[in-house]
Enzyme design. Structure first.
Site, PDB file in Angstrom:
ATOM      1  CB  THR A   1      -1.019  -0.014   1.357  1.00  0.00           C
ATOM      2  OG1 THR A   1       0.054  -0.220   2.252  1.00  0.00           O
ATOM      3  CG2 THR A   1      -1.969  -0.919   1.139  1.00  0.00           C
TER       4      THR A   1
ATOM      5  CE  LYS B   1       0.514  -3.381   3.497  1.00  0.00           C
ATOM      6  NZ  LYS B   1      -0.599  -2.452   4.255  1.00  0.00           N
TER       7      LYS B   1
ATOM      8  CB  THR C   1      -1.734  -1.635   8.951  1.00  0.00           C
ATOM      9  OG1 THR C   1      -2.863  -0.727   9.618  1.00  0.00           O
ATOM     10  CG2 THR C   1      -1.929  -1.507   7.395  1.00  0.00           C
TER      11      THR C   1
ATOM     12  CD  GLU D   1       2.538   5.675   6.428  1.00  0.00           C
ATOM     13  OE1 GLU D   1       2.266   6.179   7.427  1.00  0.00           O
ATOM     14  OE2 GLU D   1       1.777   4.810   5.928  1.00  0.00           O
TER      15      GLU D   1
ATOM     16  CG  ASN E   1       0.489   8.966   8.112  1.00  0.00           C
ATOM     17  OD1 ASN E   1      -0.301   7.965   7.714  1.00  0.00           O
ATOM     18  ND2 ASN E   1       1.770   8.701   8.402  1.00  0.00           N
TER      19      ASN E   1
END
Lengths: 398, 398
Positions: free
Chosen positions: B147, B173, B184, B269, B393
């Site tokens: 993702t 992932k 997640t 991230e 984000n």
């Protein structure tokens, strides 16, 4: 800034530049308290609490506090034995100037952690500070204790109690590291009412619980936080804790604490939004408060607030993370102000992105979660997580 | 990317574009498992767990799993009854194509929360996916489940056990929302060894505890996380849990899990640093782990990591916040790689900013805390908090 704070009989203040850091500003605040006052405080719960916190706790236990000394620019935290000694020395300096005892002085420091306090600079600045003491100096006081704050934080009230005018004035600082249990936050609230020490001790706990322990900027708790409540007793007779007058005074004092706490959130590092998170109908107050903080402290929720993106998936994720046991998610509703976004645990039929976005684009709004499993309700105040937050915190020391 | 993953006998994979979102890429992964395999899994602990998680949990309880279906782009989370139905429908679609039963299929979804899964697109893509099944497709599989990941995450090992070559291959992932307890994050690890179901059930728990439950990107836990471990049994005889061969296989399987978990942190991230936080000589493992996470998840520590600023005050603050009871801060040492920064709770005499900065400027380093109050030691892996994190984000959905 709001209107100037009124003097509080029995309290004098003095803000001076002690050059704790290489800057041109007041960074040392002396608060002188009249004899016979009651003084109560709450302190950080961080195990690594700073030297001035240890000294202040020891001093306040003995009562009869007559002065507070607060410096910005250096936290005197994680400074070992030497830190304790410098905190003690600064109390002795104040004691000498005011002809009181060192144990009657409470020291406070805020700023960089782990560097030794330049105590000589403080001692050198004290005579000038004492000469400068005045009743009408709350606003300069509020500026002297700022660190990464972008504006001073003040609040006040006046009340008529038994024919006397009672004044409340308060100042606070704190922007980053704001979290429940007293995080890099200093607050000083004073009234000229007369309140007995044990009554004031309870009152400060209640006031902090309703205010500073309900705010969050980034979830970290600092080494130096403290909140001090002073009742100078200069005006009127003792106020009994079961009287109507006390109820009135208590409400006003709590209001001042809440106003200061909210000012800290609004000035959160890089904050662009002021958000109330309200959790209703939880199984217990503890559950409601934990969930409110889980939502209000989630970096993913906070970046969504910043983006004005009503990302309800992140809200739902935070709700699910709050450790509420046997949570029936199919009963959950979530509202953004009056707009229902979650209904029966799924996206509300009536919800539109447009309506959600309209709420999130405001500078202040409320996220309400209804769990429909009990009758406890709690709220907290939080802010968003912005680019500016990273910039401020990545560059703070340089 | 590392070298291509080897085929694992008993496993075939197929990645196809189902256009779950408006994009040109593979976003649907089908994994076919040989008859007689053992399949174990761990799932998210978020109370709002997604529809596919509920369905997968119900299916795996009945055993005899023959296929996994994973889609990217939509999490099918907080989608209520309809979500459960679409997850079930996708299992039925796979069952029909593979001539197995729906309960033998485990569904997984990752992506945006709270939007309905376009199940018809998945059903339409299934015949092509089945036609495309091949043993040698691990690398395209790793790409199909991404993702916000910037790169695919793969790891593999080959071992010689009792004269047979045993293969392990794994893909994962996950980049944001990474936290202990399966956040997640999706991971699929397969071996062709034969391991009995109860043995594999324990093994997946141990492997996840040593890997995915020790990583943190932003402290949030997602609605969809799952880690699946498959022992196809296609090669060799059953491996007894008390054998040398099992010890060897287990070590290699845990290694693969750790490699995948670390790859997730490294691809956190906006992450620019990979940091190991090690807490030694704590009173208990729980205390050590909690403190490691308190440090590794503090936004103030993470922004300091980003700034390459060895702000030891923030480290000390996080240590003090970790809830270790009766912590004697005067016994604490902290090291940045080999450089001692904190000694006896204060700044180490030998420490220089230059030496600290040199460590923090590296792309990977270790922060070690020594509490000197017990013999428990634990570690976690974390990353820094950057401008890029906020950007990703704040803009994820747009």
């Amino acid at each position: 800034m709001a209107q100037p704070l009124p003097p509080v009989p029995g309290i004098r203040l003095s803000a001076v530049p002690a050059r704790i850091k290489d800057w041109q500003r007041d960074d040392l605040l002396l608060i002188e308290i009249a004899e016979g006052a009651s003084v109560s405080a709450t302190f950080t719960q961080n195990a690594f609490c700073a030297a001035p916190v240890l000294v202040a706790k020891a001093h306040i236990r003995q009562g009869d506090i007559r002065a507070l000394l607060i410096n910005a620019g250096n936290a005197n935290a994680a400074t070992g034995e030497r830190g304790l000694k410098t905190a003690q020395q600064s109390c002795e300096g104040v004691a000498e100037e005011l002809s009181i005892q060192a144990r009657q002085v409470l020291p406070f420091s805020t700023g960089v952690i782990g560097e030794h306090l330049p105590v000589q600079k403080i001692l050198d600045a004290l005579p000038g500070a004492v000469d400068n003491l005045q009743a009408d100096a709350w606003d300069t006081a509020a500026r002297a204790i700022m660190t990464t704050d972008t504006r001073p934080k003040t609040a006040s009230r006046t009340l008529d109690i038994a024919g006397e005018t009672i004044t409340i004035a308060g100042i606070a600082k704190g922007a980053g590291m704001i979290q429940p249990n007293m995080a890099t936050m200093l607050a000083y609230v004073a009234t000229d009412a007369r309140i007995a020490q044990p009554v004031l001790d309870n009152l400060v706990k209640e006031a902090v619980s309703a205010s500073f322990n309900r705010i969050s900027v980034d979830g970290d708790t600092s080494t130096n936080d403290a909140c001090v409540l002073i009742a100078s007793g200069a005006t009127g007779g003792a106020i009994a804790p079961d009287s109507e007058a006390y109820a009135q005074l208590k409400a006003a004092l709590i209001d001042v604490h809440i106003e200061l706490a909210q000012a800290i959130v609004k000035d959160g590092e890089g904050a662009t939004k002021f958000v109330t998170v309200q959790v209703n109908n939880a199984a217990s107050s503890e559950e409601a408060l934990r969930m409110a903080f889980e939502i209000g402290e989630s970096p993913l929720v906070k970046t969504a607030l910043y983006a004005s993106d009503p990302n309800w998936g992140r809200l739902v994720m935070a709700i699910g993370n709050a450790g509420a046991e046997n949570l029936d998610t199919s009963k959950i509703s979530v509202f953004l102000d009056e707009v229902q976004i979650v209904e029966a645990g799924g996206r509300a039929e009536s919800y539109t992105e447009e309506a959600g976005q309209k709420v999130f684009e405001q500078s202040a709004f409320t996220i309400t979660v209804d769990l429909q499993r009990g009758d406890a309700s709690e709220h907290i105040w939080t802010c968003d997580f912005s680019h500016e937050y990273v910039t401020i915190n990545a560059e703070y020391r340089t």
